[in-house]
Design a protein around this motif. Structure first.
Motif, mmCIF file in Angstrom:
data_model
loop_
_atom_site.group_PDB
_atom_site.id
_atom_site.type_symbol
_atom_site.label_atom_id
_atom_site.label_comp_id
_atom_site.label_asym_id
_atom_site.label_seq_id
_atom_site.Cartn_x
_atom_site.Cartn_y
_atom_site.Cartn_z
ATOM 1 N N SER A 134 11.819 4.125 -0.073
ATOM 2 C CA SER A 134 12.772 4.971 0.651
ATOM 3 C C SER A 134 13.570 4.160 1.662
ATOM 4 C CB SER A 134 12.031 6.105 1.358
ATOM 5 O OG SER A 134 11.434 6.974 0.431
ATOM 6 N N GLY A 135 12.886 3.278 2.391
ATOM 7 C CA GLY A 135 13.589 2.466 3.384
ATOM 8 C C GLY A 135 14.599 1.528 2.758
ATOM 9 N N LEU A 136 14.215 0.871 1.651
ATOM 10 C CA LEU A 136 15.157 -0.026 0.966
ATOM 11 C C LEU A 136 16.341 0.742 0.399
ATOM 12 C CD1 LEU A 136 12.910 -2.602 -0.959
ATOM 13 C CD2 LEU A 136 14.315 -2.966 1.072
ATOM 14 N N ALA A 137 16.072 1.937 -0.132
ATOM 15 C CA ALA A 137 17.173 2.754 -0.661
ATOM 16 C C ALA A 137 18.127 3.156 0.453
ATOM 17 C CB ALA A 137 16.607 3.990 -1.358
ATOM 18 N N ASP A 138 17.606 3.500 1.616
ATOM 19 C CA ASP A 138 18.459 3.837 2.761
ATOM 20 C C ASP A 138 19.323 2.647 3.167
ATOM 21 O OD1 ASP A 138 17.522 6.410 2.864
ATOM 22 O OD2 ASP A 138 16.042 6.015 4.436
ATOM 23 N N ARG B 241 17.150 10.205 -6.554
ATOM 24 C CA ARG B 241 15.993 10.176 -7.451
ATOM 25 C C ARG B 241 14.695 9.982 -6.680
ATOM 26 N NH1 ARG B 241 17.447 6.584 -12.746
ATOM 27 N NH2 ARG B 241 15.184 6.927 -13.071
ATOM 28 N N LEU B 242 14.717 9.181 -5.646
ATOM 29 C CA LEU B 242 13.513 8.997 -4.837
ATOM 30 C C LEU B 242 13.165 10.272 -4.071
ATOM 31 C CD1 LEU B 242 14.001 5.380 -3.445
ATOM 32 C CD2 LEU B 242 12.261 6.142 -5.062
ATOM 33 N N ASP B 243 14.195 10.991 -3.632
ATOM 34 C CA ASP B 243 13.932 12.256 -2.941
ATOM 35 C C ASP B 243 13.283 13.273 -3.870
ATOM 36 O OD1 ASP B 243 14.894 11.348 -0.551
ATOM 37 O OD2 ASP B 243 16.920 12.137 -0.840
ATOM 38 N N GLY B 244 13.634 13.199 -5.171
ATOM 39 C CA GLY B 244 13.084 14.152 -6.121
ATOM 40 C C GLY B 244 11.813 13.692 -6.783
ATOM 41 N N ALA B 245 11.411 12.428 -6.518
ATOM 42 C CA ALA B 245 10.205 11.893 -7.163
ATOM 43 C C ALA B 245 8.960 12.473 -6.504
ATOM 44 C CB ALA B 245 10.185 10.367 -7.057
ATOM 45 N N PRO B 246 7.879 12.674 -7.279
ATOM 46 C CA PRO B 246 6.626 13.157 -6.674
ATOM 47 C C PRO B 246 6.085 12.134 -5.687
ATOM 48 C CG PRO B 246 6.257 12.411 -8.927
ATOM 49 C CD PRO B 246 7.754 12.428 -8.719
ATOM 50 N N VAL B 247 5.640 12.609 -4.533
ATOM 51 C CA VAL B 247 5.129 11.707 -3.510
ATOM 52 C C VAL B 247 3.738 11.238 -3.904
ATOM 53 C CG1 VAL B 247 4.522 11.490 -1.071
ATOM 54 C CG2 VAL B 247 6.458 12.933 -1.769
ATOM 55 N N MET C 63 9.260 -6.642 7.261
ATOM 56 C CA MET C 63 8.365 -5.499 7.399
ATOM 57 C C MET C 63 7.937 -5.404 8.862
ATOM 58 S SD MET C 63 8.336 -4.351 4.353
ATOM 59 C CE MET C 63 7.083 -3.082 4.545
ATOM 60 N N THR C 64 8.304 -4.294 9.494
ATOM 61 C CA THR C 64 7.973 -4.092 10.895
ATOM 62 C C THR C 64 7.354 -2.713 11.073
ATOM 63 O OG1 THR C 64 8.912 -3.850 13.126
ATOM 64 C CG2 THR C 64 10.398 -3.459 11.286
ATOM 65 N N GLU C 65 6.092 -2.693 11.440
ATOM 66 C CA GLU C 65 5.331 -1.454 11.613
ATOM 67 C C GLU C 65 5.387 -0.593 10.354
ATOM 68 O OE1 GLU C 65 6.834 0.405 15.129
ATOM 69 O OE2 GLU C 65 5.961 -1.089 16.462
ATOM 70 N N GLY C 66 5.322 -1.236 9.194
ATOM 71 C CA GLY C 66 5.296 -0.522 7.927
ATOM 72 C C GLY C 66 6.646 -0.144 7.373
ATOM 73 N N GLU C 67 7.723 -0.386 8.125
ATOM 74 C CA GLU C 67 9.067 -0.036 7.670
ATOM 75 C C GLU C 67 9.834 -1.284 7.266
ATOM 76 O OE1 GLU C 67 10.387 2.836 7.174
ATOM 77 O OE2 GLU C 67 8.968 4.195 8.136
ATOM 78 N N PRO C 68 10.630 -1.213 6.165
ATOM 79 C CA PRO C 68 11.443 -2.366 5.769
ATOM 80 C C PRO C 68 12.760 -2.406 6.534
ATOM 81 C CG PRO C 68 11.706 -0.610 4.166
ATOM 82 C CD PRO C 68 10.721 -0.098 5.191
ATOM 83 N N VAL C 69 13.197 -3.604 6.885
ATOM 84 C CA VAL C 69 14.501 -3.811 7.518
ATOM 85 C C VAL C 69 15.178 -4.957 6.777
ATOM 86 C CG1 VAL C 69 15.758 -4.379 9.628
ATOM 87 C CG2 VAL C 69 13.634 -3.041 9.759
ATOM 88 N N VAL C 70 16.361 -4.702 6.235
ATOM 89 C CA VAL C 70 17.093 -5.705 5.457
ATOM 90 C C VAL C 70 17.903 -6.582 6.410
ATOM 91 C CG1 VAL C 70 18.878 -6.078 3.717
ATOM 92 C CG2 VAL C 70 17.184 -4.256 3.409
ATOM 93 N N GLU D 249 0.821 -1.211 0.000
ATOM 94 C CA GLU D 249 0.000 0.000 0.000
ATOM 95 C C GLU D 249 0.860 1.268 0.000
ATOM 96 O OE1 GLU D 249 -3.517 2.101 2.702
ATOM 97 O OE2 GLU D 249 -2.789 0.085 3.169
ATOM 98 N N ASP D 250 1.806 1.363 0.922
ATOM 99 C CA ASP D 250 2.653 2.557 1.005
ATOM 100 C C ASP D 250 3.977 2.259 0.317
ATOM 101 O OD1 ASP D 250 3.817 4.939 1.568
ATOM 102 O OD2 ASP D 250 3.448 4.908 3.712
ATOM 103 N N LEU D 251 3.951 2.257 -1.006
ATOM 104 C CA LEU D 251 5.129 1.878 -1.788
ATOM 105 C C LEU D 251 6.263 2.892 -1.640
ATOM 106 C CD1 LEU D 251 6.018 -0.379 -3.687
ATOM 107 C CD2 LEU D 251 5.174 0.988 -5.600
ATOM 108 N N GLY D 252 5.925 4.173 -1.496
ATOM 109 C CA GLY D 252 6.956 5.186 -1.333
ATOM 110 C C GLY D 252 7.767 4.977 -0.071
ATOM 111 N N ARG D 253 7.105 4.603 0.997
ATOM 112 C CA ARG D 253 7.797 4.345 2.266
ATOM 113 C C ARG D 253 8.732 3.150 2.148
ATOM 114 N NH1 ARG D 253 4.399 3.251 7.853
ATOM 115 N NH2 ARG D 253 6.105 3.513 9.361
#
Length: 408
Positions: A107-111, A250-256, A133-140, A100-104
């Protein structure tokens, strides 16, 4: 009886992969960690384990909220193991997709990718199963292990270094797995999350590998703001793929996306609902952050304090009992024992009723019945009490009640 491995107490088996078994464990201070014990055939490869030992210090430099940090390692014994932060959640491969929240997620995977590459670590096996996936955030998780254990003897003994469909084409063709290969895996993982399909389809490993090398990925359904980045990350030529830093920019500059804007507004104005209590959530610990729930050691200390308070209360009742028995030993002793029992019932129920724990209907009814019965017992016995004993009982009840209600 629980098993110990070095200073770690193994609590339960969380899963297994090509290189080892993962256990939920407690460290020496009672904090939860994940202990990955290498399989015997992997531990027997002296060259591979030696290489992993050399890479551990580099892996420990990788940090951030989107990676499961390497905390410790013991690779010289009969059962080599790695210790990482324990991440409570479900892998991306087991959650509903498209996310659902693909932008989140992006961003997390890119970080995470940027943190690994800045430390000089290549994951080499980035895929949905290695993204928690923990509380909506990805952890590698498991970063650096596949790369460090990439040796012919380990591969020949059954461990699979990489997963078809997420391995870069140059790796499938026998080339080296560098940071560009991680970018390809990042693109394939994000494409799966965006479309809900494997970007190179399903089927036998050989068929999937052929499509990776010779076909274009299936990106139908990927949002417009993300599709160009996915195509660049999944380029067959590694030289054409962006770096982790370029992906982040590029993700920082992409439209949210609209869904992501709505999620941000919701987070800013509405407090998140409390999570339901469960054992794994209670034991979760994240290095560098204050734990929201007590550790096992804190729980033991709390129970020791409760026992101490009961000892103090018991001593006070015993002294009062002696005072009552000194006046009229036989009837006063019996009646005071009954009144002390009634007092304990009232105080215990009062603590339960006024505590901050969630109400349970059955427990509340039992507490109310206990209070009513104890009060009735006290009223019935009061006709037989002397004034002196009634004063002792009332004073003791007042002191004990205040102590328990304040300390609850």
């Amino acid at each position: 009886m629980s098993e110990h491995l070095g200073p770690y107490e193994l609590l339960s088996r969380l899963g297994a992969g090509g290189f080892g078994e993962v256990h939920l464990a407690l460290d020496a201070e009672g904090r939860t960690v994940a202990v990955k014990v290498l399989h015997p055939h992997v531990a027997a490869d002296v060259a591979a384990v030696s290489r992993l030992a050399r890479e551990v210090e580099t892996m420990r430099r990788v940090g951030g909220p989107h990676v499961a940090e390497v905390l410790d390692a013991s690779l010289a014994g009969a059962r080599p193991y790695l210790v990482t932060r324990y991440v409570q959640g479900r892998p991306l491969s087991a959650v509903p997709v498209p996310v659902e929240d693909l932008g989140r997620l992006a961003s997390g995977l890119a970080d995470a990718l940027l943190a690994m590459h800045e430390a000089g670590v290549v994951h080499r096996d980035l895929k949905p199963a290695n993204v928690m996936m923990t509380e909506g955030e990805p952890v590698v998780i498991d970063f650096g292990i596949a790369s460090a254990l990439d040796s012919l003897s380990v591969t020949a003994s059954g461990a699979v270094v990489g997963t078809p469909g997420y391995l870069a084409p140059e790796v499938l063709e026998g080339g080296a797995a560098g940071m560009a290969a991680d970018v390809f895996s990042f693109g394939a993982t994000l494409a799966y999350a965006a479309t809900g399909r494997q970007p190179y389809g399903q089927g036998p490993a050989s068929a999937v590998a052929y499509r990776v090398v010779h076909h274009e990925p299936d990106l139908d359904g990927a949002p417009e703001w993300l599709a160009p980045l996915l195509r660049d990350c999944l380029a067959t030529d590694p030289a054409l793929r962006p770096t982790a830093a370029q992906i982040r920019a590029r993700l920082d500059g992409a439209p949210v996306p609209k869904a992501r804007r709505a999620a941000r507004r919701k987070v800013a104005t509405v407090a998140p609902p409390p999570r339901e209590h469960d054992d794994l959530a209670t034991r979760e610990w994240r290095p560098g952050q204050e734990r929201r729930r007590e550790s096992v050691e804190e729980s033991r200390a709390r129970h020791r304090e409760k026992i101490r308070r009961w000892w103090l209360v018991g001593s006070a009742l015993f002294v009062s009992l002696l005072a009552a028995a000194a006046r009229e030993p036989l009837p006063e002793v019996s009646l005071f024992l009954l009144s002390a029992f009634a007092l304990v019932v009232v105080v215990d129920a009062g603590v339960a009723l006024f505590s901050r724990s969630p109400f349970r209907r059955g427990r509340m009814i039992m507490d109310l019945l206990g209070v009513a019965g104890a009060v009735g017992l006290c009223l019935a016995l009061s006709t037989f009490f002397s004034t002196f004993t009634l004063a002792l009982f009332a004073g003791t009840a007042l002191v004990v009640g205040i102590v328990f209600l304040v300390s609850a």
